[in-house]
Design a protein around this motif. Structure first.
Motif, short mmCIF file in Angstrom:
data_model
loop_
_atom_site.label_atom_id
_atom_site.label_comp_id
_atom_site.label_asym_id
_atom_site.label_seq_id
_atom_site.Cartn_x
_atom_site.Cartn_y
_atom_site.Cartn_z
N PRO A 158 0.81 -1.22 0.00
CA PRO A 158 0.00 0.00 0.00
C PRO A 158 0.85 1.27 0.00
CG PRO A 158 -0.87 -1.55 1.59
CD PRO A 158 0.44 -2.10 1.11
N VAL A 218 0.61 4.30 -2.92
CA VAL A 218 0.38 5.73 -2.68
C VAL A 218 1.58 6.56 -3.12
CG1 VAL A 218 0.00 7.47 -0.88
CG2 VAL A 218 -1.25 5.31 -0.82
N GLU A 227 2.72 6.57 -6.97
CA GLU A 227 1.76 7.15 -7.89
C GLU A 227 1.32 6.14 -8.94
OE1 GLU A 227 3.29 10.83 -9.38
OE2 GLU A 227 3.70 11.60 -7.38
N LYS A 260 -8.39 6.66 -7.45
CA LYS A 260 -8.29 6.83 -6.00
C LYS A 260 -9.17 5.83 -5.26
CE LYS A 260 -6.97 11.66 -6.03
NZ LYS A 260 -7.29 13.02 -5.59
N ILE A 315 -7.40 2.41 -5.22
CA ILE A 315 -6.29 2.45 -4.26
C ILE A 315 -6.82 2.40 -2.83
CG2 ILE A 315 -4.43 3.88 -3.33
CD1 ILE A 315 -3.88 4.79 -6.20
N ALA A 316 -7.89 3.15 -2.54
CA ALA A 316 -8.46 3.16 -1.19
C ALA A 316 -8.98 1.78 -0.80
CB ALA A 316 -9.58 4.20 -1.09
N ILE A 357 -6.03 -0.59 -0.21
CA ILE A 357 -5.41 -0.33 1.09
C ILE A 357 -6.25 -0.94 2.21
CG2 ILE A 357 -4.81 1.49 2.75
CD1 ILE A 357 -3.89 3.14 0.32
#
Length: 130
Positions: free
Chosen positions: A45, A49, A52, A57, A60-61, A64
């Motif tokens: 994770p 972040v 890049e 987003k 990625i969230a 994570i």
């Protein structure tokens, strides 16, 4: 598996039972495996972040959060030694019960807040025309 007890006496002379058998803790190998998994589950994770990554987003969230959930399981298994065998399964049972209560509480809170927002907050016509 029953604990082997010996008797002792407290300061007042009363007989007390002392447990002599303890559940075994993890081995060095188990701790090292848990540590390695924790490092990997933190590094990926971090790379998503800081590196890049070419992902949205939201992806990625959620990634994570997924790694965080897996890392919690790794910590519970390798460091807290939670398993169906530990303490006759009561530790795992209480954890599952706690998780169910947390999910019900969070889902209910989000549901109530969403419906309060959609049913009680006034909608202004001027905001919709902009």
């Amino acid at each position: 598996m029953s604990a082997h007890h010996t008797s002792g006496h407290d300061a007042a002379g009363h007989e007390i039972g002392l447990a002599t058998d303890h559940e075994p803790h993890g081995t060095l190998k188990e701790y090292l495996i848990g540590f390695a998994l924790s490092v990997v589950l933190t590094a990926i994770p971090f790379w998503l972040v800081m590196g890049e990554a070419e992902l949205s987003k939201q992806v990625i969230a959620f990634t994570i959060m997924g790694f965080a959930a897996v890392q919690m399981v790794v910590h519970m298994v390798f460091f807290l030694h939670m398993s169906p065998k530990s303490e006759d399964g009561w530790t795992l049972t209480s954890l599952v019960f706690t998780l169910i209560l947390v999910v019900i509480t969070l889902a209910g809170s989000l549901w109530v807040m969403y419906h309060l927002d959609s049913n009680m907050m006034p909608r202004h016509e001027s905001r919709q025309q902009l």
